[in-house]
Design a protein around this motif. Structure first.
Motif, PDB file in Angstrom:
ATOM      1  N   ALA A 315       0.830  -1.217   0.000  1.00  0.00           N
ATOM      2  CA  ALA A 315       0.000   0.000   0.000  1.00  0.00           C
ATOM      3  C   ALA A 315       0.856   1.256   0.000  1.00  0.00           C
ATOM      4  N   ARG A 316       1.837   1.306   0.890  1.00  0.00           N
ATOM      5  CA  ARG A 316       2.672   2.506   0.984  1.00  0.00           C
ATOM      6  C   ARG A 316       3.520   2.698  -0.264  1.00  0.00           C
ATOM      7  N   LEU A 317       4.069   1.603  -0.776  1.00  0.00           N
ATOM      8  CA  LEU A 317       4.862   1.702  -1.995  1.00  0.00           C
ATOM      9  C   LEU A 317       4.013   2.167  -3.175  1.00  0.00           C
ATOM     10  N   ALA A 318       2.817   1.584  -3.324  1.00  0.00           N
ATOM     11  CA  ALA A 318       1.948   1.941  -4.444  1.00  0.00           C
ATOM     12  C   ALA A 318       1.554   3.419  -4.382  1.00  0.00           C
ATOM     13  N   ARG A 319       1.214   3.902  -3.194  1.00  0.00           N
ATOM     14  CA  ARG A 319       0.829   5.316  -3.056  1.00  0.00           C
ATOM     15  C   ARG A 319       2.015   6.234  -3.335  1.00  0.00           C
ATOM     16  N   HIS A 320       3.203   5.821  -2.892  1.00  0.00           N
ATOM     17  CA  HIS A 320       4.402   6.629  -3.166  1.00  0.00           C
ATOM     18  C   HIS A 320       4.662   6.722  -4.662  1.00  0.00           C
ATOM     19  N   PHE A 321       4.582   5.583  -5.376  1.00  0.00           N
ATOM     20  CA  PHE A 321       4.812   5.599  -6.818  1.00  0.00           C
ATOM     21  C   PHE A 321       3.735   6.415  -7.534  1.00  0.00           C
ATOM     22  N   ALA A 322       2.487   6.311  -7.083  1.00  0.00           N
ATOM     23  CA  ALA A 322       1.402   7.083  -7.699  1.00  0.00           C
ATOM     24  C   ALA A 322       1.651   8.574  -7.529  1.00  0.00           C
ATOM     25  N   GLU A 323       2.095   8.965  -6.351  1.00  0.00           N
ATOM     26  CA  GLU A 323       2.385  10.380  -6.099  1.00  0.00           C
ATOM     27  C   GLU A 323       3.553  10.853  -6.955  1.00  0.00           C
ATOM     28  N   THR A 324       4.598  10.034  -7.038  1.00  0.00           N
ATOM     29  CA  THR A 324       5.796  10.405  -7.793  1.00  0.00           C
ATOM     30  C   THR A 324       5.498  10.543  -9.278  1.00  0.00           C
ATOM     31  N   PHE A 325       4.834   9.529  -9.871  1.00  0.00           N
ATOM     32  CA  PHE A 325       4.559   9.581 -11.307  1.00  0.00           C
ATOM     33  C   PHE A 325       3.462  10.591 -11.619  1.00  0.00           C
ATOM     34  N   GLY A 326       2.552  10.800 -10.668  1.00  0.00           N
ATOM     35  CA  GLY A 326       1.551  11.836 -10.859  1.00  0.00           C
ATOM     36  C   GLY A 326       2.193  13.203 -10.935  1.00  0.00           C
ATOM     37  N   ALA A 327       3.121  13.489 -10.025  1.00  0.00           N
ATOM     38  CA  ALA A 327       3.808  14.782 -10.038  1.00  0.00           C
ATOM     39  C   ALA A 327       4.608  14.961 -11.319  1.00  0.00           C
ATOM     40  N   ALA A 328       5.199  13.885 -11.814  1.00  0.00           N
ATOM     41  CA  ALA A 328       5.973  13.967 -13.062  1.00  0.00           C
ATOM     42  C   ALA A 328       5.085  14.292 -14.256  1.00  0.00           C
ATOM     43  N   ASN A 329       3.784  14.007 -14.134  1.00  0.00           N
ATOM     44  CA  ASN A 329       2.836  14.277 -15.214  1.00  0.00           C
ATOM     45  C   ASN A 329       1.874  15.411 -14.848  1.00  0.00           C
ATOM     46  N   ASP A 330       2.289  16.237 -13.850  1.00  0.00           N
ATOM     47  CA  ASP A 330       1.498  17.405 -13.420  1.00  0.00           C
ATOM     48  C   ASP A 330       0.079  17.011 -13.007  1.00  0.00           C
ATOM     49  N   ARG A 331      -0.019  15.909 -12.258  1.00  0.00           N
ATOM     50  CA  ARG A 331      -1.330  15.458 -11.795  1.00  0.00           C
ATOM     51  C   ARG A 331      -1.228  15.000 -10.347  1.00  0.00           C
ATOM     52  N   GLN A 332      -2.357  15.022  -9.661  1.00  0.00           N
ATOM     53  CA  GLN A 332      -2.452  14.457  -8.318  1.00  0.00           C
ATOM     54  C   GLN A 332      -3.232  13.157  -8.419  1.00  0.00           C
ATOM     55  N   ILE A 333      -2.563  12.054  -8.165  1.00  0.00           N
ATOM     56  CA  ILE A 333      -3.161  10.733  -8.356  1.00  0.00           C
ATOM     57  C   ILE A 333      -3.447  10.096  -7.010  1.00  0.00           C
ATOM     58  N   GLU A 334      -4.641   9.518  -6.905  1.00  0.00           N
ATOM     59  CA  GLU A 334      -5.021   8.810  -5.686  1.00  0.00           C
ATOM     60  C   GLU A 334      -5.476   7.398  -6.043  1.00  0.00           C
TER      61      GLU A 334
END
Length: 446
Positions: A315-334
């Motif tokens: 869970a923590r890893l998945a949320r971290h990767f979602a946040e990281t790749f979301g920021a790289a694509n100018d998005r907030q991913i949940e």
């Protein structure tokens, strides 16, 4: 983890600033930039700067005047002078006025990082205590044991051997050991042993003298020299040749080596960390890996657990990767709770790296800001590069798809016969080891 060092790059040439900034960021530094000396002094007054790299000739306040001003305002701040026009007189003048180093353009990446690491080591701080970061996390008992070993290993200079499956984060463990130890302010130099042919690996490790071979037009320091005062991380150590094993054993035993084509004996003030997914004990039994080298490497063994044995961390890893790749694509991913629960059910043979790749695909190929279980199911079902096993062909498969599947099955069968020994499997298949590695990556075969 160790405090990230911040480097101020001062140059009126935006191309130099961009290239140098990228090199420094890749090496793990934070970067600030200024177009002239006046702007640089303003930044030094407002920000925490650990070193300055400045051009000599700039409009307005040039590099020499900036050096003089910094000597008055921040005398302990190391300054590296960089120019395409300087000569011996300029270098002598700069060093007399307090410059830490003087370098000429064009510069090589390894050279600039080596020089910067050296000047920073002249001002060491106390090494920080180890603390996991967002990627190197773990609530599982297996990861808590890893954290404990990292803490203990970090406070020593003993050689560490990190073992584990592909994609489990062995490099993160090596970085954590380096950052939490007495050599945290020294360089962390990485070598992927399997990615280099034998002849190139030797010259990369030990360096070479001018004229040592065709194309050696100048002396070049090796990775061992570049890691002076820090750590050398040897990834995939199980894939080095017997000849290189002998030379590496000498470095580990005597802390001495010679450059290729050289006669001078150099000392190696380096901490070694090695990593592999290979069964080194079996390789020792079969005569493919030196027993004495194995014991020299295996002083402190650390096993990196597969993701299937630490599902509490998904869970923590998945949320971290979602946040990281979301920021790289100018998005907030949940990721929804249901999506996380679905991810926990997967076997993850590719471990953390496979989870990371899946989350990146989810972010890139989805338009929504909130990703649910349907998005996860879609990506899990999407046709991947990994070919299906024999006998699972569809009537719609193309000739190319049949060829790829047959190739992958032959590779898997050869690896099974050779008990995972890739060198033997390559010989069995009649291809070079490099070709086999390329095919393993192409077909995502572990």
């Amino acid at each position: 983890m160790a405090k990230q060092r911040t480097i101020l790059v001062v140059d009126d040439d935006t191309a130099i600033v961009t290239v140098l900034g990228l090199l420094l960021k890749q090496a793990g530094y934070a970067v600030e930039t200024a177009e002239d000396g006046t702007e640089a002094l303003s930044l030094v007054a407002r920000r925490s700067i650990d070193a300055v790299i400045t051009d000599l000739r700039m409009p307005g306040m040039d590099g020499m005047r900036l050096l003089d001003a910094l000597q008055e305002r921040a005398p302990d701040l190391p300054v590296v002078m960089l120019t395409a026009h300087g000569g011996v007189a300029d270098a002598v003048d700069a060093m007399k006025r307090g410059a830490a180093e003087f370098m000429l353009k064009p510069f090589e990446r390894d050279e600039i990082i080596f020089v910067l690491d050296k000047v920073l080591r002249s001002q060491p701080d106390a090494p920080p205590a180890f603390a996991p970061d967002d990627e190197f996390v773990g609530e599982a008992e297996a990861m808590q044991e890893v954290f404990d070993l990292v803490r203990r290993a970090g406070q020593s200079t003993a050689t560490v051997l990190v073992r584990g499956e592909t994609g489990t984060g062995k490099e993160l463990i090596a970085r954590a050991i380096h950052n939490s130890g007495a050599r945290a302010h020294g360089p962390l130099v990485k070598v992927h042993c399997a990615a280099l042919p034998e002849t190139l690996l030797e010259s990369e490790l030990f360096g070479y003298e001018k004229g040592a071979f065709t194309g050696a037009v100048t002396r070049k320091p090796g990775r061992i020299e570049l890691a002076e005062g820090g750590t050398l991380f040897l990834d995939e150590i199980g894939d080095i040749s017997p000849a290189t094993q002998v030379k590496l054993l000498r470095v580990l035993q005597d802390r001495e080596f010679e450059r290729v084509g050289g006669t001078a004996t150099l000392s190696a003030n380096v901490r070694f960390i090695a990593a592999t997914h290979r069964d080194l004990e079996t390789m020792v039994d079969e005569g493919e890996f030196r027993e004495d080298l194995f014991y020299r490497l295996n002083v402190i063994p650390i096993w990196s657990p597969p993701l299937r044995d630490r599902r509490e961390d998904i869970a923590r890893l998945a949320r971290h990767f979602a946040e990281t790749f979301g920021a790289a694509n100018d998005r907030q991913i949940e990721l929804t709770k249901e999506a996380i629960e679905r991810l926990r059910l997967e076997p993850w043979p590719g471990n953390v790296r496979e989870l990371q790749n899946l989350i990146e695909r989810l972010v890139v190929l989805s338009d929504a800001e909130q990703l649910g279980v349907a998005d996860v199911e879609r990506e899990l079902a999407r046709v991947s590069k990994r070919p299906r096993k024999a006998g699972k062909a569809d009537e719609t498969d193309t000739l190319e798809e049949h060829r790829r599947r047959a190739e992958a099955d032959a590779i898997v069968e050869a690896l099974d016969k050779c008990r995972g020994n890739r060198s033997q499997a390559a010989r069995l298949l009649g291809v070079s080891r490099r070709t086999l590695y390329n095919k393993l990556e192409e077909y995502d075969v572990e």
